[in-house]
Scaffold this motif. Sequence first.
Motif, PDB file in Angstrom:
ATOM      1  N   SER B 353       0.829  -1.208   0.000  1.00  0.00           N
ATOM      2  CA  SER B 353       0.000   0.000   0.000  1.00  0.00           C
ATOM      3  C   SER B 353       0.865   1.260   0.000  1.00  0.00           C
ATOM      4  O   SER B 353       0.596   2.201  -0.746  1.00  0.00           O
ATOM      5  CB  SER B 353      -0.904  -0.034   1.220  1.00  0.00           C
ATOM      6  N   ILE B 356       2.299   2.285  -3.434  1.00  0.00           N
ATOM      7  CA  ILE B 356       1.557   3.064  -4.420  1.00  0.00           C
ATOM      8  C   ILE B 356       1.234   4.440  -3.875  1.00  0.00           C
ATOM      9  O   ILE B 356       0.363   5.132  -4.393  1.00  0.00           O
ATOM     10  CB  ILE B 356       0.231   2.421  -4.870  1.00  0.00           C
TER      11      ILE B 356
ATOM     12  N   ARG C  85       5.975   8.348  -3.944  1.00  0.00           N
ATOM     13  CA  ARG C  85       5.655   6.940  -4.230  1.00  0.00           C
ATOM     14  C   ARG C  85       4.593   6.821  -5.321  1.00  0.00           C
ATOM     15  O   ARG C  85       4.486   5.778  -5.969  1.00  0.00           O
ATOM     16  CB  ARG C  85       5.200   6.238  -2.957  1.00  0.00           C
ATOM     17  N   GLU C  86       3.823   7.882  -5.507  1.00  0.00           N
ATOM     18  CA  GLU C  86       2.868   7.865  -6.610  1.00  0.00           C
ATOM     19  C   GLU C  86       3.640   7.833  -7.938  1.00  0.00           C
ATOM     20  O   GLU C  86       3.217   7.201  -8.901  1.00  0.00           O
ATOM     21  CB  GLU C  86       1.993   9.124  -6.528  1.00  0.00           C
ATOM     22  N   GLY C  89       6.625   3.605  -8.447  1.00  0.00           N
ATOM     23  CA  GLY C  89       5.896   2.441  -7.957  1.00  0.00           C
ATOM     24  C   GLY C  89       6.853   1.311  -7.626  1.00  0.00           C
ATOM     25  O   GLY C  89       8.047   1.364  -7.931  1.00  0.00           O
ATOM     26  N   GLY C 109      -5.173   2.378  -5.766  1.00  0.00           N
ATOM     27  CA  GLY C 109      -4.230   3.479  -6.002  1.00  0.00           C
ATOM     28  C   GLY C 109      -4.918   4.686  -6.613  1.00  0.00           C
ATOM     29  O   GLY C 109      -4.866   5.791  -6.050  1.00  0.00           O
ATOM     30  N   SER C 129      -4.869  -1.130 -16.887  1.00  0.00           N
ATOM     31  CA  SER C 129      -3.751  -1.629 -16.084  1.00  0.00           C
ATOM     32  C   SER C 129      -3.638  -3.138 -16.234  1.00  0.00           C
ATOM     33  O   SER C 129      -2.540  -3.675 -16.399  1.00  0.00           O
ATOM     34  CB  SER C 129      -3.945  -1.281 -14.611  1.00  0.00           C
ATOM     35  N   ARG C 162      -1.302  -3.276 -10.318  1.00  0.00           N
ATOM     36  CA  ARG C 162      -1.622  -2.336  -9.249  1.00  0.00           C
ATOM     37  C   ARG C 162      -0.618  -1.185  -9.261  1.00  0.00           C
ATOM     38  O   ARG C 162      -0.977  -0.021  -9.096  1.00  0.00           O
ATOM     39  CB  ARG C 162      -1.544  -3.080  -7.914  1.00  0.00           C
ATOM     40  N   ALA C 163       0.660  -1.540  -9.499  1.00  0.00           N
ATOM     41  CA  ALA C 163       1.678  -0.499  -9.529  1.00  0.00           C
ATOM     42  C   ALA C 163       1.488   0.404 -10.741  1.00  0.00           C
ATOM     43  O   ALA C 163       1.673   1.620 -10.665  1.00  0.00           O
ATOM     44  CB  ALA C 163       3.065  -1.124  -9.543  1.00  0.00           C
ATOM     45  N   SER C 165      -1.261   1.177 -12.179  1.00  0.00           N
ATOM     46  CA  SER C 165      -2.555   1.863 -12.186  1.00  0.00           C
ATOM     47  C   SER C 165      -2.452   3.353 -11.915  1.00  0.00           C
ATOM     48  O   SER C 165      -3.310   4.114 -12.334  1.00  0.00           O
ATOM     49  CB  SER C 165      -3.498   1.218 -11.175  1.00  0.00           C
ATOM     50  N   VAL C 166      -1.429   3.796 -11.192  1.00  0.00           N
ATOM     51  CA  VAL C 166      -1.326   5.231 -10.909  1.00  0.00           C
ATOM     52  C   VAL C 166      -0.356   5.920 -11.864  1.00  0.00           C
ATOM     53  O   VAL C 166       0.042   7.062 -11.627  1.00  0.00           O
ATOM     54  CB  VAL C 166      -0.896   5.498  -9.445  1.00  0.00           C
ATOM     55  N   PRO C 168       2.963   5.437 -12.801  1.00  0.00           N
ATOM     56  CA  PRO C 168       4.225   5.891 -12.227  1.00  0.00           C
ATOM     57  C   PRO C 168       5.262   6.165 -13.311  1.00  0.00           C
ATOM     58  O   PRO C 168       5.167   5.616 -14.412  1.00  0.00           O
ATOM     59  CB  PRO C 168       4.651   4.705 -11.365  1.00  0.00           C
TER      60      PRO C 168
END
Lengths: 420, 467, 200
Positions: B353, B356, C85-86, C89, C109, C129, C162-163, C165-166, C168
């Motif tokens: 968590s 991200i 961190r956004e 990733g 995310g 993603s 998941r990584a 998805s934002v 990075p």
Amino acid sequence: MTKEQRLKKRHNAEKRFRFYGLASIFFALLFVLILVHNIFSKGSSAFMKTAINVEVFYDKDLLELELGASEEEILEADFFDITIESLLKVYPAKNMDEEDALIELFTTDAEIEIKKAFLNNKNLIGKKINLEITASDDIDQLHKGNYPRDLPEDRRRISNFQLEIYDVLVENKTITKNFNNYFFKNGDSRDPEIAGIGGALVGSFYSILICLLLAFPVAVLASIYLEEFAPKNKITDFIEININNLAAVPSIVYGLLALQILLATIQLPRSTPLVAGITLALMTLPRIIIPCRASLKAVPPSIREGALAVGASKFQSVFHHVVPLALPGTLSGTIIGLAQALGETAPLILIGMVAFVVDIPSTPIDPSSSLPVQVYLWSESAERGFVEKTSATIMMLLSFLIVMNFLAVYLRQKFEKRWN
Amino acid sequence: MNFVLIFLITIFSLSLFFYGRSKTKSIAIEKNIKLNALPKFYGYYLVLWCSIPSLVFLLIWSLFEPVIIKSIIIETAANQGAIFNDKNEANLIYEKIKAIHLGTYFGDIDSILRESALAYAKFINLFTNSKVVLIFAIVIVSVIYSLKKINKNNKARDDVEIILKGLLFVSSLIAILTTLGIIFSLLFESIKFFSVINIFDYLFGTNWSPQRAFVRDASSITAAEFEELKDAFGFIPLIAGTTFIAFIAMLVAVPIGLFSGIYMAEYASLKIRRISKPIIEILAGIPTVVYGFFAALTVGPFFRQIGENFGLTVSSESALAAGLIMGIMIIPYVSSLSDDVINSVPQSLRDGSYAIGATKSETIKKVVIPAALPGIIGSILLAVSRAIGETMIVVMAAGLAANLTINPLESTTTITTQIVMILVGDQEFDSPKTQSAFALGLTLFIATLILNYIAQRAVKKYREKYD
Amino acid sequence: MNNVKIKSKNLNVYYGEKQALFNVNLDLNEKEVTALIGPSGCGKSTFIRCINRMNDVIDICKVSGNIEIDGVEINDKNLDVVSLRERVGMVFQKPNPFPKSIYDNISYGPKIHGKGETKSELDEIVENSLKKAALWEEVKDRLDEPGTGLSGGQQQRLCIARAISVNPEVILMDEPCSALDPIATAKIEELIDELKKPTL
């Protein structure tokens, strides 16, 4: 919403969340402080008692005693008259009502105190001596500042005349505060100034002793069986589930069990430390077994294997090696279990320990009270003097619990081996 | 007498230990054989054989002797012409006979009593003598048997260990016996209660006033009395009061306990944790009677004062005061269990968590707590079961009257309070009032059992998931 | 030659008394896959955990020296780790899907960062993603099922999704295939190669 605003909002939420956590802990700590402060401020005055200096004249004629009278004769003798005579000399009373009001300033046990002083020194006959006679509950509370004297007279238990005497006594410095030995020595009483926790202390002591003698060996043996010898089968599972459930059964249910089995069926004597001890032992047993098993489990298998490898039997490996290593944890678990038992009230109420017992029990089969039950009993009493007595009893109870818990922690930290 | 017997058995066992040890040693040397166990095990073997059968016999005998003697004596008294209408009167006569025998009875002694007292003395004598004889017989038989075994050079260690293992097993059975004892003692009286009061009247009745049934023998109840009793034992107000106070307690304990658990598991430095955790756990160690005293003498009047200032009538024994204090008592149960549960959530989930870009609180709220939820719910259920079984706080700070109310400022009563109120002081066994306390106890026992079962299942399932 | 994206200067990392990294000076380029290799315990993980400040989570870990991303110092106390961190990733050695549905794993995310305000936007992000992580075809019919129910290789691709998805700029992968079988490993290696290509 821009990215920056959003970030700021998220960080604020983070701070808020953190604050809630801190506030919760703080609240819990604050409550502990308030509770302790409340109890101490109410209870600490109970360790002192108010006494009034009285000149007692052991009048030969009124006592009808000769010099060299035997112990029995003194015990039989009537000290009532000289008590009244002596008390009345404290302040000039003009009529019967005033005399009654004056005598009410002293404890109802004044006669016994005067007799006791005489028993300690039998040469006092025909002589005068100054004695500190315990004051009545109302004067005691007044002197300790727990009694509001600015109430209108009809709502006060102390009359204006009595206040007048009190003020004179204070001025003459004949009213004093001494250590309250009655509080530790005496049994229960309807009069707060002579009521004590002596009986409850002894009752609690016997109960916990019996609880220890019954629960500790059984709990240790049962944990050894379950942890070391029990085969993995349905019976073992059932025992384990049982123990876990028993540990969570409300304590009052144990009171019902004791009432039905110990009192109604086996007909053990009511209100006694014996029954209390057995009840508490049944209740404490699962609560001791759980930490005992944990400390047995913490001993690494290598110890057992080491013993088995030199040809010890399973029994020898367990009793010579595993049990001694697990002992500190076992003992500390037991002490914590006993501490819980010491504070337990509800089951003891059901087995009749709420009975009014004046005498201090000499054996575990004498009717008795216990510390927490005494707290309950006194907290139901209307007299103002019992509030401080109750709080002081709680102080005693809490200090025992603190000592026991420290002992448990000490044992664990000092003697328990850490296995990696 | 029993003490003398126990003392004799102990002495005899001890001397047998030394005898067995030296005997086997000398035999081994004399006949030059290899013993199957160390000499001391032969000693232990003798001790166990000497003491266990006789002590078990003594225990069983002592449990049953008074009951048997009592029934015999009551029967003799009846034969002598004593008249008693019910069990209580029979008990009274029995107590009188016992007192005469002990010389502590100062009332009038009629011929019936005197004869019965003589019979009592006779029976006591007979029982004591036969007890002593039987115990000696048992000791002799078992010692002879075990000596024979020893002479055959049996594997004494194995035998001793089997016996000891049996002892260990019996100790662990005490837990089951306790459970059985609880179930039987609750069921026994409850069945009697439900034979008078319809179970549906109990479960769904809305009126609780057991004082109506005071001193009334269930066996001789008349139809008119029964009609009156019918709606005196309605359980609804009690369960309502119990859940209401427990609900208030949980309103306090769940947020505070959960937040402090979270703070300690996720935020607190080692130092803060080391100080604050024991202090919070103090709350669980304070005897409940102390909370009760505090609630009744400080919190209750305090709330009343506040209420007066706002023009509200607050009962000095309000559900609010009892619930609040009970909630504080329960905080540590919620906090330390949820602390444990949260600690066992694997770090990798948190790392995922954070990676991200979640903040700590987002991670806790959206990842850690959902992952720990079964365990947290389990800990809350355990706390609820504590709350409904808690007695002293409610006895001292909640009320006695069974009000059906949802106003937290009024007084309500709970199951545990009623059990205490019914059973304190003089009890008339066999009256529906007394029996109703056992029915309440049974209800309470079942309710907490179910809650605990679900809670333990939830926590266990959760543990298995991450172990 | 691509531009330098990450620049590490005199980086030292300590775990309590023990020093784990000694003066690391390293430049990493953008739009490239850079692999760090070395024996176990040599500090590979420690180094890459410095790049998104994951070492902050470990109490005893102290970092000194500089790491710049696009010329901005990230070891700065005032830098917001959350937004760092956004942008950077990470995928871990052991797959660590949240105990939630596949859909919620991916949408977590974007939700916390405020990307995808509406349901349809979120749906799109999740789909994209998963497609990029080459998992879409396998899970598109069971997005409501828990992510923990997937196989090891699928779980790891879910974590990659998941990584991603934002969106990075950098993805750190800490031995992402060490817990996987050869077939799953091959799939993820292929995926890594895909990811270095600039997206539209």
